[in-house]
Design an enzyme around this catalytic site. Structure first.
Site, PDB file in Angstrom:
ATOM      1  N   ARG A   1       2.493   3.977  62.418  1.00 46.58           N
ATOM      2  CA  ARG A   1       3.383   5.000  62.981  1.00 46.58           C
ATOM      3  C   ARG A   1       4.861   4.652  62.818  1.00 46.58           C
ATOM      4  O   ARG A   1       5.688   5.510  62.501  1.00 46.58           O
ATOM      5  CB  ARG A   1       3.043   5.160  64.467  1.00 46.58           C
ATOM      6  CG  ARG A   1       4.029   5.965  65.309  1.00 46.58           C
ATOM      7  CD  ARG A   1       3.543   5.987  66.751  1.00 46.58           C
ATOM      8  NE  ARG A   1       4.529   6.481  67.689  1.00 46.58           N
ATOM      9  CZ  ARG A   1       4.672   7.773  68.011  1.00 46.58           C
ATOM     10  NH1 ARG A   1       3.921   8.695  67.460  1.00 46.58           N
ATOM     11  NH2 ARG A   1       5.589   8.136  68.887  1.00 46.58           N
TER      12      ARG A   1
ATOM     13  N   HIS B   1       7.344   9.806  61.792  1.00 46.74           N
ATOM     14  CA  HIS B   1       6.194   8.945  62.057  1.00 46.74           C
ATOM     15  C   HIS B   1       5.308   8.906  60.823  1.00 46.74           C
ATOM     16  O   HIS B   1       4.873   9.939  60.319  1.00 46.74           O
ATOM     17  CB  HIS B   1       5.420   9.446  63.278  1.00 46.74           C
ATOM     18  CG  HIS B   1       6.185   9.297  64.552  1.00 46.74           C
ATOM     19  ND1 HIS B   1       6.344  10.304  65.471  1.00 46.74           N
ATOM     20  CD2 HIS B   1       6.864   8.222  65.052  1.00 46.74           C
ATOM     21  CE1 HIS B   1       7.079   9.870  66.478  1.00 46.74           C
ATOM     22  NE2 HIS B   1       7.410   8.604  66.243  1.00 46.74           N
TER      23      HIS B   1
ATOM     24  N   GLU C   1       1.880  10.894  60.080  1.00 48.04           N
ATOM     25  CA  GLU C   1       1.842  12.343  60.256  1.00 48.04           C
ATOM     26  C   GLU C   1       2.077  13.037  58.916  1.00 48.04           C
ATOM     27  O   GLU C   1       3.102  13.700  58.700  1.00 48.04           O
ATOM     28  CB  GLU C   1       2.847  12.736  61.344  1.00 48.04           C
ATOM     29  CG  GLU C   1       2.470  12.071  62.679  1.00 48.04           C
ATOM     30  CD  GLU C   1       3.541  12.130  63.765  1.00 48.04           C
ATOM     31  OE1 GLU C   1       4.546  12.844  63.602  1.00 48.04           O
ATOM     32  OE2 GLU C   1       3.354  11.432  64.795  1.00 48.04           O
TER      33      GLU C   1
END
Lengths: 230, 345
Positions: B162, B104, B107
């Site tokens: 994302r 993702h 992150e």
């Protein structure tokens, strides 16, 4: 949905406990007092006829600046029914209130009441997690104000955190309160969506945070802008 | 408390004193978090895609006996997906662990961890007995950034992106969630078939080239890969199958026991609390996850890490926390690796 004794580590109890965090921040949050869910020790869920589902929780909450933790008991009622009503929370964590932030709050309040210029900041924290120390109290204020939204919007199927403050701008007022316009990005964990909200709120040490207006902004899929880089 | 004691003693002895710095630790952290961006790679900074790519190439040529690289395919936008293979070169095929980071895009602490792991592996081989034994007996495949297009996009356009960056006719919305795109109960629960959703499962399982490249590699090397680790953020969780169903995995007890051991190892360093458990009940039911897919393929030890924190900074974890997060997570990953090494199948 499970009823009865819940596993405190699993999402049902955790989501209900997060709602308590939002509630506590609406009640006790300030530029120098911000509460975070620390641990869930136990949880119990029951169906309440005609009302909804009631959770009883034993949790601990941490005041983020002082690092003080306190155990609290709390009750969360998620209403049933067609209308989207917000959860009802009962909790008290009085020990945390004893953390004395009065002097700092007064100092901040006086400083910005006197200043001819109005405070403004964007992208708090920035992409790298940095926050200017002078900006931190305003980051906290926006999180407290956002807690009213997160509390209202919460259900058994959501878990909200503030992802970022896109913009916080101080507005001029004629009265005693400091007034702010805050554009906040909320992260909803279950859908993984980032939801934009705009808030108008006032603050003063004796009154705390009061939200005057809140508005969800539409998700624009093409509206990308270059991030603020250091 | 100690400050009070010192202050009292000084006052009692009529010694004038003044506090110049109230909290040295925060002041130091403040400096770390506000330093301007260096133009070179750093293990304690979030590196752009270009910096990660050049780092991969320089790592791969740093020690031919211990590390090599291979490209497992390109992304949707044509960026190379480069895999690092760590392990003492051997003439025979060794059992392996596969670890990926950055599924993702937003992150960022996740790719930072993979880079840290590689650094630790290379620098402690020969001095740390566990790492030495691990790299002698096994290989570790590390994919520092799986979702390369998304990762680059978070640096240049939208920090909160994302998904992948794939285009689909019939919609102006871009990308699918790579961790809903694997062939594990695909799109049955916890995923959306709306292309505009952040959990869009894709047009079919492995529709996303990035997921397909990883799945192809793992399938090709199925007989050799004994453990799969995928690193995400945030929430401080150590999860294992299943996410696509509430049914417990056949080896649930063992998976749990290892996870609890790894969490305890992690906590031993700075007290950071992780929760271990099967993904569906612990975080949410979600089909199409890479860990579920690997487990059902036959990879017995399959784990998803959700790193720091629990929501205060969320995806925007300060750079001052990269080092402690990586140090504690190393302990957990090494714990799992040691267990797998002792329980080869």
């Amino acid at each position: 949905m499970a009823t009865g004794e819940l596993n405190p580590n699993h999402y049902q109890a955790q989501r209900a406990a997060k709602v308590v965090q939002h509630y506590l921040n609406t009640r006790y949050g300030s530029p120098y007092r911000l509460l975070g869910l620390h641990r869930v020790y136990s949880g119990n869920a029951e169906d309440v006829e005609d009302s909804g589902r009631k959770y009883q929780l034993e949790i601990s909450v941490q005041e983020i600046i002082s690092n003080m933790t306190e155990k609290c008991s709390a009750e969360v009622l998620f209403p049933r029914g067609g209308q989207q009503r917000s959860p009802q929370v009962q909790a008290s964590c009085e020990e945390l209130l004893k953390i004395n932030t009065t002097a700092q709050e007064e100092a901040l309040y006086q400083q910005y009441k006197m200043k001819p210029s109005l405070f403004s900041a964007q992208n708090v924290p920035d992409s790298y997690g940095h926050i200017d120390p002078d900006t931190k109290p305003f980051w906290h204020l926006c999180i407290v104000a956002s807690s009213f939204i997160m509390l209202n919007e919460s259900s058994e199927n959501t878990l909200f955190n503030v992802a970022q403050v896109a913009n916080i701008t101080q507005l001029a007022t004629e009265n005693d309160q400091l007034k702010f316009d805050c554009h906040v990005l909320l992260h909803e964990m279950v859908s993984q969506e980032i939801i934009h909200w705009k808030l108008l709120f006032i603050w003063s040490p004796p009154e705390g945070v009061k939200v005057q207006q809140m508005e969800q902004l539409p998700h624009c899929h093409h509206c990308e802008k270059p991030p603020n880089t250091n | 408390m100690y400050l009070d004691i010192v202050s009292t003693i000084l006052h009692q002895n009529d010694m004038e004193h003044e506090v110049l710095i109230e909290d040295l630790q925060s002041a130091i952290e403040g400096q770390i978090d506000n330093r301007p961006s260096p133009r070179t790679h750093s293990y304690t900074k979030y590196n752009s895609f270009d910096k990660v790519q050049s780092w991969i190439h320089s790592m791969a040529s740093s020690n031919a006996d211990l590390i090599s690289k291979q490209t497992i395919g390109n992304s949707y936008e044509g960026r190379p997906m480069t895999l690092l293979k760590l392990g003492k070169k051997s003439s025979s095929v060794k059992p392996a662990i596969f670890m990926d980071c950055g599924i993702h895009a937003r992150e960022w602490i996740s790719p930072a961890f993979c880079q840290w792991f590689v650094k630790e592996a290379l620098s402690t081989y020969g001095s740390d007995s566990q790492m030495t034994s691990l790299l002698n007996e096994m290989d570790v495949y590390v994919l520092p950034v799986l979702n390369v297009d998304g990762y680059d996009y978070t640096h240049k356009s939208n920090r909160m992106w994302r998904k992948t960056r794939s285009r689909k006719s019939g919609t102006s919305c871009i990308g699918a969630d790579p961790n809903r795109n694997f062939d594990a109960g695909w799109c049955t629960v916890g995923a959306s078939n709306n292309p505009c959703s952040d959990t869009y499962c894709g047009s079919r399982a492995e529709s996303e080239i990035e997921a397909k490249n990883v799945a192809d590699f793992i399938r090709r090397n199925k007989s050799v890969i004994k453990a799969y680790i995928t690193v995400h953020s945030y929430s401080q969780l150590l999860l294992f199958p299943y996410a696509y169903t509430f049914e417990l995995a056949a080896t649930h007890s063992e998976l749990m026991k290892v996870a609890e051991g790894a969490s305890a190892a992690l906590r031993s360093l700075y007290g950071t609390r992780y929760t271990s458990g099967p993904a569906a009940a612990t975080i949410y039911p979600a089909a199409g996850g890479s860990d579920d897919w690997a487990y059902d393929l036959g990879v017995k030890y399959s784990y998803t890490f959700e790193l720091r924190d629990t929501g205060r900074y969320g995806f925007l974890l300060p750079e001052s926390q990269i080092k402690p997060t990586c140090e504690e997570t190393m302990l957990a990953v090494k714990y799992i690796a040691a267990y797998v090494q002792k329980n080869l199948y």
